[in-house]
Design a protein around this motif. Structure first.
Motif, PDB file in Angstrom:
ATOM      1  N   LYS A 166      -6.857   4.737   2.501  1.00 51.95           N
ATOM      2  CA  LYS A 166      -6.563   4.854   1.076  1.00 51.95           C
ATOM      3  C   LYS A 166      -7.385   3.909   0.213  1.00 51.95           C
ATOM      4  O   LYS A 166      -7.665   4.213  -0.944  1.00 51.95           O
ATOM      5  N   ASP A 167      -7.784   2.753   0.737  1.00 51.06           N
ATOM      6  CA  ASP A 167      -8.565   1.813  -0.058  1.00 51.06           C
ATOM      7  C   ASP A 167     -10.050   2.148  -0.063  1.00 51.06           C
ATOM      8  O   ASP A 167     -10.844   1.442  -0.678  1.00 51.06           O
ATOM      9  N   HIS A 168     -10.426   3.205   0.631  1.00 52.91           N
ATOM     10  CA  HIS A 168     -11.841   3.567   0.739  1.00 52.91           C
ATOM     11  C   HIS A 168     -12.108   5.007   0.313  1.00 52.91           C
ATOM     12  O   HIS A 168     -13.234   5.469   0.401  1.00 52.91           O
ATOM     13  N   VAL A 169     -11.068   5.718  -0.116  1.00 50.70           N
ATOM     14  CA  VAL A 169     -11.199   7.141  -0.436  1.00 50.70           C
ATOM     15  C   VAL A 169     -10.919   7.390  -1.912  1.00 50.70           C
ATOM     16  O   VAL A 169      -9.940   6.887  -2.463  1.00 50.70           O
ATOM     17  N   THR A 170     -11.798   8.163  -2.543  1.00 48.31           N
ATOM     18  CA  THR A 170     -11.562   8.671  -3.891  1.00 48.31           C
ATOM     19  C   THR A 170     -11.657  10.189  -3.829  1.00 48.31           C
ATOM     20  O   THR A 170     -12.718  10.733  -3.504  1.00 48.31           O
TER      21      THR A 170
END
Length: 390
Positions: A73-77
């Motif tokens: 989640k902290d690496h996906v947009t």
């Protein structure tokens, strides 16, 4: 408002819009997103953000999106897209970390070209960009040796496509084998021009290396992983796979994470042999107990399990409509006996009519939590998730 894609993933004349110059902000963190109860995974180290496309079976896209959010989640947009059955996302971590996705059938690197027709892709600038992307995906699976380049596009046998494929293959020192090539480049019209997708791997990501033996009606790895996810697994589960077949659900459950007990039952010796071979290839044989048993009379005490999954038989090659209805009814009754109160039972079938014919009968003592249908191998499967309510 939807975020624009990073400028490096768009090739063509720059836009005059101020918004088009913005890059999506990818938050960095030392922790990756975790599913509750899922074993911790190390966060992927930062990398150059790329635009990826994860293809799921139509009807399972939300599960793939959830897996991306839970793990990375902290690496996906996420990037909005009109194409069904796909998740488009910018990923700022290590590309190889995406190989761990269990619900993704095909993973591709996407680049957008603001051109009106494929012929323009033959320009040196565009060719260099496509070759760069193909080299990137080849580096994701460095152990694989590709045999040739294949174009997946409408009109792939046209002179323009043949010329494009030949020039790209030459720059990669690969033959252009449009029928048998395993390095796949897909081209399709996009919202602002053409989208070019470079597939990761010589085989789809959903093809499991542990599958050494196929058994009639075996589930794909991605479908099995979806059933596991729908069972709402937890590390302390006592997990039972009824009619376990080739062992796909059992293996995918342990790939999800640890369990207190793993049991698979089937009454056909060939199915149990397939499960043994595949679980051995997956390195999980010693963690799975396999039993020959009839699902209508199981050798387990009451409330022995927390999670149950079953890929119910269907079709004339397995049994008649009448025999299937009888089997479904008796299987539900036995599952109710051995499932603890509050436990989950996930069932999958393509025989919708047999399942519908038992509404109000099989659901006694069960609460229906949800239902979904999705396409696989040309058929429409239905999955239902129940919770034991009494």
């Amino acid at each position: 408002m939807a975020k624009r894609l990073p400028s490096r993933r768009q090739t063509g004349p720059p836009s005059n819009s101020r918004a088009s110059k913005k890059r999506p902000t990818l938050r960095r963190s030392t922790k990756s997103g975790q599913h509750k109860g899922r074993p911790k995974r190390s966060a992927p180290s930062g990398g150059t953000p790329n635009l990826w496309v994860g293809t799921a079976l139509p009807g399972l896209e939300d599960l793939l999106k959830g897996e991306l959010d839970q793990r990375f989640k902290d690496h996906v947009t996420h990037v909005p897209h009109s194409k069904g059955g796909e998740c488009h996302f910018v990923f700022g971590g290590r590309s190889r970390a995406l190989l761990s996705l269990r619900l993704c059938h095909v993973l591709s690197l996407r680049r957008d070209f603001r051109v009106a027709r494929p012929r323009t892709l033959l320009s040196p600038e565009h060719l260099a960009a496509i070759v760069s992307d193909l080299k990137t995906v080849m580096e994701v699976t460095p152990a694989e040796k590709f045999t040739g380049l294949r174009l997946d596009a409408a009109g792939s046998d046209s002179p323009t496509m043949q010329r494009l494929g030949s020039q790209i293959a030459e720059k990669l020192s690969l033959p252009f084998a449009n029928d048998t090539g395993d390095l796949v480049l897909a081209l399709r019209p996009g919202e602002t021009g053409w989208e070019v997708l470079s597939r990761v791997g010589a085989r789809p990501l959903g093809t499991r290396a542990w599958r050494k033996v196929d058994y009639r009606g075996s589930l794909s790895g991605t479908v099995a992983a979806a059933l596991v996810e729908l069972s709402r697994p937890a590390p302390g589960d006592r997990f039972l796979n009824l009619m376990c077949g080739s062992g796909s659900i059992l293996i995918e459950r342990l790939k999800w994470g640890r369990a207190k007990m793993m049991v698979g039952v089937d009454n056909i010796p060939q199915a149990l042999d397939a499960s043994k071979h595949n679980s051995t290839a997956a390195g999980l044989r010693d963690r799975i107990k396999l039993l020959r048993a009839d699902t209508r009379a199981l050798p387990f005490a009451e409330a022995s399990f927390d999670r149950l999954c079953a890929d119910l038989p269907w079709g004339q090659s397995i049994g008649t409509r009448e025999s299937n209805i009888s089997l479904y009814r008796d299987t539900f009754a036995e599952a109710h006996r051995i499932c603890r109160r509050g436990g989950k039972f996930v069932v999958l079938t393509q025989d919708h009519r047999s399942l519908d014919a038992l509404e109000g009968v099989v659901e006694r003592g069960w609460r229906l939590l949800g239902e979904r249908s999705f396409a696989q191998r040309g058929f429409r499967s239905r999955c239902r998730v129940y919770e034991r309510s009494d």
